[in-house]
Design an enzyme around this catalytic site. Structure first.
Site, PDB file in Angstrom:
ATOM      1  N   ASP A 121      10.507  -5.396   8.405  1.00 57.20           N
ATOM      2  CA  ASP A 121       9.483  -5.223   9.453  1.00 57.20           C
ATOM      3  C   ASP A 121       9.336  -6.602  10.099  1.00 57.20           C
ATOM      4  O   ASP A 121      10.240  -7.440   9.989  1.00 57.20           O
ATOM      5  CB  ASP A 121       8.167  -4.716   8.829  1.00 57.20           C
ATOM      6  CG  ASP A 121       7.174  -4.243   9.878  1.00 57.20           C
ATOM      7  OD1 ASP A 121       7.366  -3.143  10.411  1.00 57.20           O
ATOM      8  OD2 ASP A 121       6.217  -4.976  10.188  1.00 57.20           O
TER       9      ASP A 121
ATOM     10  N   VAL B 245       0.859  -1.184   0.000  1.00 59.25           N
ATOM     11  CA  VAL B 245       0.000   0.000   0.000  1.00 59.25           C
ATOM     12  C   VAL B 245       0.895   1.234   0.000  1.00 59.25           C
ATOM     13  O   VAL B 245       1.795   1.364   0.826  1.00 59.25           O
ATOM     14  CB  VAL B 245      -0.954   0.013   1.221  1.00 59.25           C
ATOM     15  CG1 VAL B 245      -1.760   1.314   1.252  1.00 59.25           C
ATOM     16  CG2 VAL B 245      -1.898  -1.188   1.162  1.00 59.25           C
TER      17      VAL B 245
ATOM     18  N   GLY C  34       4.426   3.990   3.197  1.00 58.58           N
ATOM     19  CA  GLY C  34       4.041   2.760   2.501  1.00 58.58           C
ATOM     20  C   GLY C  34       4.176   1.579   3.436  1.00 58.58           C
ATOM     21  O   GLY C  34       4.782   1.688   4.512  1.00 58.58           O
ATOM     22  N   LYS C  35       3.603   0.491   3.070  1.00 56.24           N
ATOM     23  CA  LYS C  35       3.801  -0.747   3.848  1.00 56.24           C
ATOM     24  C   LYS C  35       3.460  -1.917   2.940  1.00 56.24           C
ATOM     25  O   LYS C  35       2.621  -1.796   2.048  1.00 56.24           O
ATOM     26  CB  LYS C  35       2.872  -0.763   5.071  1.00 56.24           C
ATOM     27  CG  LYS C  35       3.350  -1.678   6.164  1.00 56.24           C
ATOM     28  CD  LYS C  35       4.474  -1.020   6.927  1.00 56.24           C
ATOM     29  CE  LYS C  35       4.935  -1.810   8.120  1.00 56.24           C
ATOM     30  NZ  LYS C  35       5.858  -1.001   8.953  1.00 56.24           N
ATOM     31  N   GLY C  36       4.107  -3.055   3.185  1.00 52.14           N
ATOM     32  CA  GLY C  36       3.802  -4.249   2.403  1.00 52.14           C
ATOM     33  C   GLY C  36       3.757  -5.457   3.308  1.00 52.14           C
ATOM     34  O   GLY C  36       4.193  -5.393   4.473  1.00 52.14           O
TER      35      GLY C  36
END
Ligand code: NAD
Length: 420
Positions: free
Chosen positions: A149, A63, A108-110
């Site tokens: 992460d 995202v 952002g993050k995935g």
């Protein structure tokens, strides 16, 4: 899509926080809508061959909350609970974190829904490389830069850098941060998040007129963030009296020996069973008396059930989203717990990631001392901003931090205007 996202409790929590701050800022409807929703939601299937010859298809997400202030920056998470709504919430929080720290990034993050603990190294490598290939149309160093992460690490970033670089035909180190030093990672990056947690917590002790030497801390999570926070606490003279991980929790009122605990975890894979400690119920651990409670594992670990029972003076949020809005209200009403909100407390990681990206773009390596002293300057400035705003406006540290960040993003959006 709005409805689907809001059905996820973590996204609903991020939006509840956002709406509260947008009301406080009296943000116009136009800017409120533009700041709230993610720019891009990408979901891909990631088929891999398992070691036993079976093909298994995983779901991966990325995202990109907003690209208004620069490329999006944010971690990649491997965990069985990964869902698009959770990733969207984490991307939104990253957006505010980058703005608060004045980094030229959006959030952002995935994530991939998988259990990395049950996968071999070879399976994880195939999963990472295939996910990277699926993401290639959407990422580059000026658009989206990933980092480790939960469930991912330097090695994961090394595989992403290699896959992307092989596709590009030349080494592109700036495509990820938190990568190994051998691939132009930054000195000080692996410890940066945990170091920042301890730095903010110790500074807060001093600001509250409490002594750092001999203060006590309880840490939930003993991965990248928790273990490095423990090291930094010990270096500052703080006793780490309790630690929990996914398999159990341990307690030693005289202070745990973190070096020996690390050796134990390297051998056994968990803090549970560490000889120089006694086992303790993980839920009870969070409610033990201590100066600093540092949740450094999952979101929503401080809830309306345990918030009334916390016996810490400082809540140092190493994890993203560890405190639910209900728990926040309880702690606010209590007024005796100083909260260092996640977007400030764990921002050491993204700040040194930014340093790593800058070094990669400049083809230049900084010494660890330079990295850490520049990090301390940025954290100190952000802490002062949050504290001044909260005192002037009589709001909590969380509202203060998010208000500064959301105002920054809204101002950038207003300055750019809206593409017709
Ligand atoms: P990690 O995978 O390295 O470690 C996670 C730790 O949490 C492990 O020790 C695991 O056993 C523990 N854990 C998992 N579930 C638990 C549970 N139910 N109870 C107690 N412990 C549990 O992950 P990490 O990189 O240390 O990230 C931890 C948190 O910090 C996440 O919320 C992440 O988003 C946030 N964060 C990480 C970074 C970074 O640089 N790695 C930066 C900012 C924020």
């Amino acid at each position: 899509m709005r409805k689907e996202l809001l059905q996820h409790p973590v996204f609903a929590m991020a939006v509840e926080q956002f709406d509260q701050v947008a009301d406080f800022l009296d943000l116009s409807d136009d800017l409120r809508e533009r700041c709230k929703w993610p720019k891009r939601l990408i979901t891909v299937t990631v088929p891999i061959r398992r070691d036993d010859g079976r093909t298994e298809v995983f779901f991966g997400h990325r995202v990109q909350h907003q690209l208004t202030r620069g490329p999006v920056k944010g971690g990649l998470r491997y965990h069985p609970g990964v869902a698009l709504g959770e990733i969207a919430a984490l991307a939104m929080w990253m957006n505010w974190k980058c703005a608060l720290m004045d980094l030229p990034y959006g959030g952002g993050k995935g994530g991939i829904t998988c259990d990395p603990r049950s996968m071999s190294l070879g399976e994880l490598e195939r999963l990472t490389r295939r996910y990277t290939m699926e993401m290639i149309p959407f990422i580059d160093p000026e658009t989206d830069v990933m980092a480790p992460d939960m469930g991912t690490n330097e090695q994961t970033m090394g595989w992403i850098a290699d896959t992307y670089s092989t596709h590009a035909g030349h080494l592109v180190p700036s495509i990820v941060t938190g990568k190994p030093l051998a691939l132009q990672g930054s000195k000080g990056r692996s410890k940066a998040t945990g170091y920042g947690v301890a730095f903010c917590a110790c500074k807060s002790l001093v600001n509250l007129g409490l002594s750092v030497q001999g203060a006590t801390t309880v840490i939930q999570g003993f991965g990248n963030v928790g273990a490095h926070a423990a090291d930094a606490f010990v270096s500052s003279g703080v006793l780490v009296t309790g630690v929990a991980d996914v398999d159990g929790a341990i307690w030693n009122a005289r202070g745990l020996n973190i070096r020996l605990l690390r050796e134990h975890v390297a051998k056994i894979g968990s803090v549970a069973g560490f000889s120089e400690s006694e086992p303790i119920d993980p839920a009870q651990l969070l409610c033990q008396p201590c100066d600093i409670l540092a949740p450094c594992a999952l979101d929503r670990s401080i809830t309306c059930d345990n918030a009334p029972k916390l016996r810490c003076k400082i809540l140092a949020e190493g994890a993203n989203g560890p405190t639910t809005p209900e728990a926040d209200r309880i702690l606010d009403a209590r007024g005796d717990v100083f909260i260092i909100p996640d977007i400030l407390c764990n921002a050491g990681g993204v700040t040194v990631s930014y340093f790593e990206w800058v070094q990669n773009l400049q083809r230049f390596q900084w010494e660890e001392q330079d990295v850490i002293s520049k990090l301390e300057v940025i954290l100190t400035k952000a802490m002062a901003k949050v504290s001044d705003f909260s005192q002037r406006q009589h709001v909590s540290n969380r509202i203060s931090a998010q208000a500064i960040a959301i105002r920054t993003v809204a101002d950038s959006k207003a300055a750019r205007g809206m593409f017709p």
